[in-house]
Write a protein that holds these residues in place. Structure first.
Motif, short mmCIF file in Angstrom:
data_model
loop_
_atom_site.label_atom_id
_atom_site.label_comp_id
_atom_site.label_asym_id
_atom_site.label_seq_id
_atom_site.Cartn_x
_atom_site.Cartn_y
_atom_site.Cartn_z
N GLY A 1 0.81 -1.21 0.00
CA GLY A 1 0.00 0.00 0.00
C GLY A 1 0.84 1.26 0.00
O GLY A 1 2.07 1.22 0.05
N SER B 1 -4.70 -0.61 4.10
CA SER B 1 -3.90 -1.84 4.08
C SER B 1 -2.90 -1.90 5.22
O SER B 1 -2.35 -2.97 5.50
CB SER B 1 -3.16 -1.98 2.74
OG SER B 1 -2.30 -0.87 2.52
N TRP C 1 -2.82 2.61 1.97
CA TRP C 1 -4.03 2.22 1.25
C TRP C 1 -3.68 1.32 0.06
O TRP C 1 -2.67 1.52 -0.61
CB TRP C 1 -4.76 3.45 0.71
CG TRP C 1 -5.28 4.37 1.76
CD1 TRP C 1 -4.55 5.28 2.48
CD2 TRP C 1 -6.63 4.47 2.22
NE1 TRP C 1 -5.38 5.95 3.36
CE2 TRP C 1 -6.65 5.48 3.22
CE3 TRP C 1 -7.82 3.82 1.88
CZ2 TRP C 1 -7.83 5.83 3.88
CZ3 TRP C 1 -8.98 4.19 2.54
CH2 TRP C 1 -8.98 5.18 3.53
N GLU C 2 -4.55 0.36 -0.18
CA GLU C 2 -4.57 -0.39 -1.43
C GLU C 2 -5.96 -0.21 -2.02
O GLU C 2 -6.95 -0.67 -1.44
CB GLU C 2 -4.28 -1.87 -1.20
CG GLU C 2 -2.81 -2.19 -1.08
CD GLU C 2 -2.55 -3.68 -1.19
OE1 GLU C 2 -1.83 -4.08 -2.13
OE2 GLU C 2 -3.07 -4.44 -0.36
N GLY C 3 -6.04 0.48 -3.14
CA GLY C 3 -7.35 0.80 -3.69
C GLY C 3 -8.11 1.69 -2.73
O GLY C 3 -7.60 2.71 -2.26
N ASN C 4 -9.33 1.27 -2.39
CA ASN C 4 -10.17 2.06 -1.49
C ASN C 4 -10.15 1.56 -0.05
O ASN C 4 -10.99 1.97 0.76
CB ASN C 4 -11.61 2.07 -2.01
CG ASN C 4 -11.73 2.74 -3.37
OD1 ASN C 4 -11.07 3.75 -3.62
ND2 ASN C 4 -12.56 2.19 -4.24
N SER C 5 -9.20 0.69 0.27
CA SER C 5 -9.17 0.09 1.61
C SER C 5 -7.85 0.38 2.31
O SER C 5 -6.79 0.42 1.68
CB SER C 5 -9.37 -1.43 1.52
OG SER C 5 -10.61 -1.74 0.92
N TRP D 1 -12.71 8.01 1.68
CA TRP D 1 -11.38 8.02 2.30
C TRP D 1 -11.47 8.36 3.79
O TRP D 1 -10.86 7.69 4.62
CB TRP D 1 -10.51 9.02 1.55
CG TRP D 1 -9.10 9.16 1.99
CD1 TRP D 1 -8.05 8.31 1.72
CD2 TRP D 1 -8.54 10.24 2.75
NE1 TRP D 1 -6.89 8.79 2.27
CE2 TRP D 1 -7.15 9.97 2.91
CE3 TRP D 1 -9.07 11.40 3.30
CZ2 TRP D 1 -6.30 10.84 3.60
CZ3 TRP D 1 -8.22 12.26 3.99
CH2 TRP D 1 -6.86 11.97 4.13
#
Length: 308
Positions: free
Chosen positions: A115, A207, A201-205, A127
């Motif tokens: 991430g 991490s 973050w990885e994408g919208n999550s 976010w």
């Protein structure tokens, strides 16, 4: 000949890393991570046979930062072992150098999380929601036996109105509040330096969550307040308030909001005249000035006073 890239870390540190992981390993590359100001943090790629793995090396210089001492790496190592046991998305500590004698610094080696830091999200609401959810996860950890208690960085009784402020009357109200009685709070496990630059973050999550040196037992409002303070400086009061709304939603009745902790978080950073945090600019965030930060801090302060 050693590459310029690998010269980021002194040879003695590189040797320590190799010896700590696998004496047969070779260093493929070293790259500096941006966003921090109190230590040098690098990714070291190590190759053993045909396999390459990434490690994070954090170097705390033994001179130049008054707060840097063996406790820094010792506490972070202990805290990371604790957070891993509690299944929080944190690095795994591998080893530390706490003597400061091997290469003139205190240091740690830990696993690398996937991430990246995100400071300009495409979806601000989502976010902020993710930031709040991740913080609630930290505060839900059972940590009644955790050894380190919360304390303020400022001596609240000695704190005076800063010379740079323009709203002296409102700051007078701040003084009366912070020097008054502390509200009753429920103790929980807190990160103590929770802000967007310490969240991956990885994408919208989310991490991962990093920088666990200051973790302790204390009021959830201090973590909420510190993150809100950073959001207010980066974006404004609207975003700070939206983060609070999400946090309240996810925390439920376990959290009782008190703006007192927001004010304490604000005062806690005012050791000197406000400026743009270098970690933000290192991460590519643009548009901030020292004057804008001052204006946003005072606007945020007024929003807090109005909550009493």
């Amino acid at each position: 000949m050693e590459s310029v890239e690998n010269m980021i870390l002194p040879e003695a540190v590189q040797k320590w890393v190799v010896d700590s992981i696998n004496s047969e390993a070779t260093i493929e590359s070293i790259s500096q991570l941006k966003g921090g100001i109190s230590s040098l943090v690098c990714i070291v790629k190590l190759k053993v046979n045909d396999e390459i793995n990434d490690y994070v090396v954090r170097l705390h210089f033994a001179e130049g930062w008054a707060e840097n001492n063996p406790d820094l790496v010792i506490h972070e190592a202990e805290n990371l072992r604790f957070t891993r046991l509690k299944n929080l998305p944190t690095p795994e500590i591998i080893t530390i150098e706490e003597t400061g004698t091997r290469f003139g610094s205190y240091a740690s080696i830990m696993s690398k999380l996937e991430g990246k830091v995100v400071l300009e999200p495409d979806d601000m609401d989502g976010w902020l929601s993710g930031l709040a959810q991740a913080l609630v996860q930290i505060h839900e950890v059972e940590a009644s036996q955790f050894p380190r208690p919360y304390y303020t960085y400022q001596d609240l009784n000695a704190f005076e109105i800063p010379s740079w402020v323009s709203l002296t009357e409102e700051w007078g109200k701040v003084l009366s509040i912070i020097k008054g009685p502390r509200p009753i709070f429920r103790e929980c496990f807190i990160h103590r330096d929770y802000h967007p630059s310490n969240v991956l973050w990885e994408g919208n999550s989310v991490s991962g969550i990093v920088d666990w040196i200051n973790a302790c037992i204390g009021p959830a409002g201090i973590d909420v307040g510190h993150c809100r303070l950073n959001l207010a400086q980066l974006y404004g009061v609207k975003e700070a308030d939206l983060f609070l709304s999400y946090y309240q939603q996810y925390a439920g009745p376990n959290f009782v909001y008190d703006p007192y902790w927001d004010l304490i978080s604000l005062v806690d950073i005012l050791f000197w005249e406000p400026e743009v945090y270098p970690g933000w600019t290192d991460l590519g965030f643009k548009g901030l000035t020292a004057q804008l930060i001052k204006e946003r801090l005072e606007y945020y302060m007024v929003s807090l006073i109005n909550r009493f």
